[in-house]
Write an enzyme that holds these catalytic residues in place. Structure first.
Site, PDB file in Angstrom:
ATOM      1  N   HIS A   1      -6.155  15.352   4.068  1.00 49.34           N
ATOM      2  CA  HIS A   1      -6.313  13.903   4.007  1.00 49.34           C
ATOM      3  C   HIS A   1      -7.785  13.527   3.950  1.00 49.34           C
ATOM      4  O   HIS A   1      -8.167  12.567   3.276  1.00 49.34           O
ATOM      5  CB  HIS A   1      -5.639  13.248   5.217  1.00 49.34           C
ATOM      6  CG  HIS A   1      -5.348  11.798   5.043  1.00 49.34           C
ATOM      7  ND1 HIS A   1      -6.031  10.815   5.737  1.00 49.34           N
ATOM      8  CD2 HIS A   1      -4.446  11.140   4.254  1.00 49.34           C
ATOM      9  CE1 HIS A   1      -5.568   9.633   5.383  1.00 49.34           C
ATOM     10  NE2 HIS A   1      -4.610   9.790   4.497  1.00 49.34           N
ATOM     11  N   CYS A   2      -8.614  14.305   4.637  1.00 57.00           N
ATOM     12  CA  CYS A   2     -10.059  14.001   4.695  1.00 57.00           C
ATOM     13  C   CYS A   2     -10.734  14.154   3.335  1.00 57.00           C
ATOM     14  O   CYS A   2     -11.766  13.513   3.087  1.00 57.00           O
ATOM     15  CB  CYS A   2     -10.744  14.941   5.683  1.00 57.00           C
ATOM     16  SG  CYS A   2     -10.144  14.840   7.376  1.00 57.00           S
TER      17      CYS A   2
END
Length: 332
Positions: free
Chosen positions: A324-325
């Site tokens: 997600h980062c």
């Protein structure tokens, strides 16, 4: 809260025009993990472009990285290699947050100070402009510091965040919760902010919510269940669940990876919560000694129309984050 009537930040499960993905490019940052991390990102790109049903825009920095990306992904349908400039791959935090405005999609850009001055790298403050320009979206620059991983959205104006990060004096010095809520209303159309306290132990982001709790429905939030008192984040998970229930939110529980350490036996902020909700799949990171099979089972009933895919993220995690980062959705 007085949010602009025509401004809305979509939930991640809404339709995407593309998914931006950062490609590890700096040998001096990644060292011996550079090649393996590049392979993990390439595997993610293939799944995003395949069952994920995404148009992948892979942002690379420098000729060496571009050549490596071409070798790994050249010719893969649905993957566009985009040369750019950045310090590192954490596009969730350095890139813009796409919002629906009165005349279509817009990109909200924010100040970035390397997660409170910890990792200030040349080019990271230029990422939002590059992505917005390539996407053809007007960029609205906002004068406060915000990382995309610090906030999660239900698509109806409710934002989830942590006090540890958003009110940290290493970001917007002296901010009160009222000031933060007003800023989020103006920039992202927030109508309500749900405040949690702390994020994961040893998270250099100072508690990004996308490692801790995620919306999986308009009033449903997924929170890990600690593996026991030996889980370094057991108390943090329980506090988050209690705070959400007190706000009238439906809390759903899922597995935690438990205690995950690096080669020096230091606890790292490994989280299954750093999954990506793509158009056709939900992609979950897993780690050596902490497979995500039970997490995948927990996600299946929440996203019945999407394929649940597990992929290794051990080498990406050495940089401080996971799937997600390193991604940012471009809304349709």
């Amino acid at each position: 809260m007085n949010a602009p009537a025509a401004l809305r930040t979509p939930a991640e499960w809404e339709s995407h025009a593309a998914m931006w993905l950062g490609f590890p490019s700096a040998a001096d940052l990644w060292l011996e993990d550079l090649g393996p991390a590049q392979e993990e990102v390439a595997a993610l790109a293939r799944v995003l472009a395949g069952p994920g049903q995404e148009r992948v825009r892979l942002l690379v920095c420098g000729e060496d990285a571009r050549a490596r990306a071409e070798a790994l992904l050249g010719g893969v349908s649905g993957v566009e290699i985009v040369p750019g400039r950045f310090g590192d791959i954490w596009l969730r935090d350095t890139g813009p947050i796409f919002v629906h405005g009165p005349e279509g999609p817009r990109a909200a850009g924010f100040r970035f100070n390397g997660w409170g001055g910890k990792y200030e790298l040349p080019g990271d403050d230029e990422v939002a402009e590059q992505i917005a320009d390539h996407a053809g979206a007007p960029l609205d620059r906002h004068g406060f510091i915000l990382e995309g991983g610090a906030v999660d959205h239900n698509g109806q104006g409710v934002i989830l965040t942590t006090r540890q990060c958003l009110l940290n004096r290493n970001r917007n010095t002296g901010w009160t919760s009222d000031e933060a809520e007003a800023a989020l209303a103006a920039a992202l159309g927030a109508r309500r902010v749900i405040w949690l306290q702390d994020g994961l132990l040893n998270d250099h982001t100072d508690g990004h919510v996308d490692n801790l709790a995620r919306f999986v429905g308009q009033n449903a939030v997924l929170v890990p269940q600690g593996t026991g008192m030996q889980d370094p984040n057991f108390a943090i998970y329980e506090a988050a669940a209690e705070a959400l229930e007190a706000q009238g939110v439906q809390v759903l529980r899922c597995p935690s990876p438990g205690r995950v350490t690096d080669e020096d036996d230091v606890i790292v902020p490994a989280s299954f919560m750093n999954f990506i909700i793509a158009n056709g799949a939900v992609i979950v990171p897993e780690y050596e000694g902490a497979p995500a099979d039970h997490m995948a089972e927990a996600l299946k009933p929440l996203f019945p129309d999407r394929r649940i895919v597990r992929l290794p993220s051990d080498h990406i995690l050495t940089g401080g984050g996971s799937f997600h980062c390193i991604t940012q959705q471009e809304i349709a």
